[in-house]
Design a protein around this motif. Sequence first.
Motif, PDB file in Angstrom:
ATOM      1  N   ALA A   1      83.287  58.193  38.814  1.00 38.19           N
ATOM      2  CA  ALA A   1      84.678  57.742  38.724  1.00 38.19           C
ATOM      3  C   ALA A   1      85.238  57.975  37.318  1.00 38.19           C
ATOM      4  CB  ALA A   1      84.767  56.257  39.098  1.00 38.19           C
ATOM      5  N   GLU A   2      84.409  57.760  36.294  1.00 39.79           N
ATOM      6  CA  GLU A   2      84.865  58.007  34.924  1.00 39.79           C
ATOM      7  C   GLU A   2      85.128  59.496  34.708  1.00 39.79           C
ATOM      8  OE1 GLU A   2      86.128  57.309  31.150  1.00 39.79           O
ATOM      9  OE2 GLU A   2      85.731  55.872  32.768  1.00 39.79           O
ATOM     10  N   ARG A   3      84.251  60.355  35.218  1.00 40.95           N
ATOM     11  CA  ARG A   3      84.490  61.797  35.124  1.00 40.95           C
ATOM     12  C   ARG A   3      85.805  62.180  35.795  1.00 40.95           C
ATOM     13  NH1 ARG A   3      79.699  64.985  37.651  1.00 40.95           N
ATOM     14  NH2 ARG A   3      81.350  66.548  37.604  1.00 40.95           N
ATOM     15  N   LEU A   4      86.023  61.599  36.944  1.00 40.01           N
ATOM     16  CA  LEU A   4      87.238  61.915  37.684  1.00 40.01           C
ATOM     17  C   LEU A   4      88.476  61.422  36.936  1.00 40.01           C
ATOM     18  CD1 LEU A   4      88.374  63.124  40.232  1.00 40.01           C
ATOM     19  CD2 LEU A   4      88.023  60.949  41.387  1.00 40.01           C
ATOM     20  N   THR A   5      88.385  60.238  36.352  1.00 40.06           N
ATOM     21  CA  THR A   5      89.524  59.707  35.593  1.00 40.06           C
ATOM     22  C   THR A   5      89.870  60.612  34.419  1.00 40.06           C
ATOM     23  OG1 THR A   5      88.888  57.459  36.213  1.00 40.06           O
ATOM     24  CG2 THR A   5      90.376  57.704  34.346  1.00 40.06           C
ATOM     25  N   GLN A   6      88.842  61.080  33.701  1.00 40.39           N
ATOM     26  CA  GLN A   6      89.096  61.980  32.573  1.00 40.39           C
ATOM     27  C   GLN A   6      89.729  63.287  33.042  1.00 40.39           C
ATOM     28  OE1 GLN A   6      88.817  61.155  29.441  1.00 40.39           O
ATOM     29  NE2 GLN A   6      87.960  59.138  29.926  1.00 40.39           N
TER      30      GLN A   6
END
Length: 672
Positions: free
Chosen positions: A354-359
């Motif tokens: 999810a953090e990768r996707l947010t970035q």
Amino acid sequence: MAAGFTGRAAGVRSAAVAMAVLSPVLSVAALLVWAALPPEWTPEATVSPQTAAGLTFPAVGAFLIFHRPRLNMAWLMCAGGLAAAVSDLSQALMIRAAADGDLLLAGYLRLPVALGWAVCGAALTMVLPLYSPDGRLPSPRWRFALWLGLAAITADLLRRVFRMPPPAAGYPFPKVIPNPLQIPALAPYAETVSLIAWTGIYVSMALAALSLASRMRRADHVTRRQIGWPLLAFSGYIVFLVVGAYVPGFMWAATCWAALIPIAVAFSVMRYRLYGIDTVISRAFVAAGVVVVISAVYFGAGALSSLLVSGYGQVAGVAAALFAGAFFQPLRRALQRAVDRLLYGAVGDPGVLAERLTQALRRGDPAEALTSVVSVLRDGLAVEGVAVEVADGEPRYVESGRVGPEVREVPLIWHGERVGRLLVGPPGPRRFPAAHNERVLATLTPYAADVAHAVRMAADLQRSRERILTTREEERRRLRRDLHDGLGQTLSAMAMTINMARLSLKKSPEAADELLRELHTGMGAVTGDIRELVYGLRPPALDDLGLVRAVGELAGQSTPPAEVEVEGDLSELPAAVEVAVYRIVQEALTNVRRHAQATTARIVLQRERSVLRVLIADDGKGLPEEHRAGVGLGSMRERAAELGGICVVNGESGAGTRVEVMLPLLTAREVA
């Protein structure tokens, strides 16, 4: 020939049923014999892993034989379980005979005890894992592990059969049971043979478990889950068996675990996929870790509290409980992340994905963000392909990898509205895909729905801009045509009529009067044309009545009549907002009249500091499960989007329809 085949099949099944029935009967008989022994002849433990094997393995083996009669693993399970039951009953009868004074018979019963133990151990702890789950060795080089195990267990069998009786000192029973087959010359080598044999037995058992791990490393995703069941079962049994050999109190765990081995093998052979092995492993590790750590924290906090506030045991207990409770949720999350990383590798933590996707979403426009969503989902799910299909979006379809014909469809829902669908392809080569996929989907699907909605809104905005430009040019063309061909021609004719009337005024007053009458009539027509042009630019009801009364007039003319609720001051709204609200309400009430079959309808106009909210709701039949936005719904969304707002239409079947509009007034004023 068919009759012969049928007869053989019936014989095979009869033999399987006989072993499945005989083995538990022998095991139960052994338990009854143990229960009837005098206390001085009753051993400390009368239930062992052999007891569990005799009760469960033949029954599961017979079940597998009924489905796959040629499966050698099933026959191994039946034979090994029956041998365990024979060994158990023989040992119970041996102690019974010794208790009754027949030591010679008890000594001869040592032989079936040892033979049953050897057959059970070789079949179930060495041969069975080597041949799981398909009934074949992983490769010819694994024959070494098979021959090592058979040689080691045979060596220990011979030691048991021909060993000298132990001395009376320290013997657990009142009398020493003799061995009529003893060979005194072998006594000096008994301890050495035992050490070497048991080393070989444990090594061969470990190699058998490693053979399953070797199979898993080279297998596809389906076979990996298939192998995971027996690997977990055999590995756990070996661990508990070794620990129980040094700490007898843990032997009960080995006994319970032995009863689970045939069930795990059956899951593996039958490819039973209701529960993923990774789910079992994950939950087992997390639960065990939480229990161990929380127990340590509880007792540690309790002991510390008792020392600090001696004499207040209740306070210490409450403090320990609170301290342990504070650790529970963070510990569970940490253990879950650790187990996910263990089972699934670098992409095991949905939070990291999810953090990768947010970035990725922060760095691109909606179209690029959709590509990032598909790539992250493919990495997290470890599948061959992932695609996102956006309803009325641009791009409509984005794919990463190859989805293939057999796909799993996941709907993308944004605030109750279906904005697209996620297509998940077949799993790729990874250890355990299934249970982890559900957590990844649950975490990342809302992000995908948000991006799909953004793509859809961007496409709607672009189409709206194109329609605005097209409509503006068409409106200019219409105005030019109306002014030039209609009003221009009429005014030119009126100018000619005035000239003719002026020329004929002195010579023929009657003719001039007639021309002036025609001129008056033409002026009325010109007035009507101008009024039509003005009405086409802005609804006259807004200027005559204002927004609230104009909406009330629409509500009163609707079928069914709608109730209007107003909150806040709507007297100084921008003109563009008034037109948009009027047209949206007008279109919504038209849909209620044509499609909703409603008995009541409600309109709410609510003004906040910088936002105008509009709600049109009815109690009609609602939206069908599969519906596509038509011209009317599209025009409502476009009018809201033109002013920087949103328009959401939702409603379940049979529960009415709701049209919710939010218009930012500051943005609308700037646009106006």
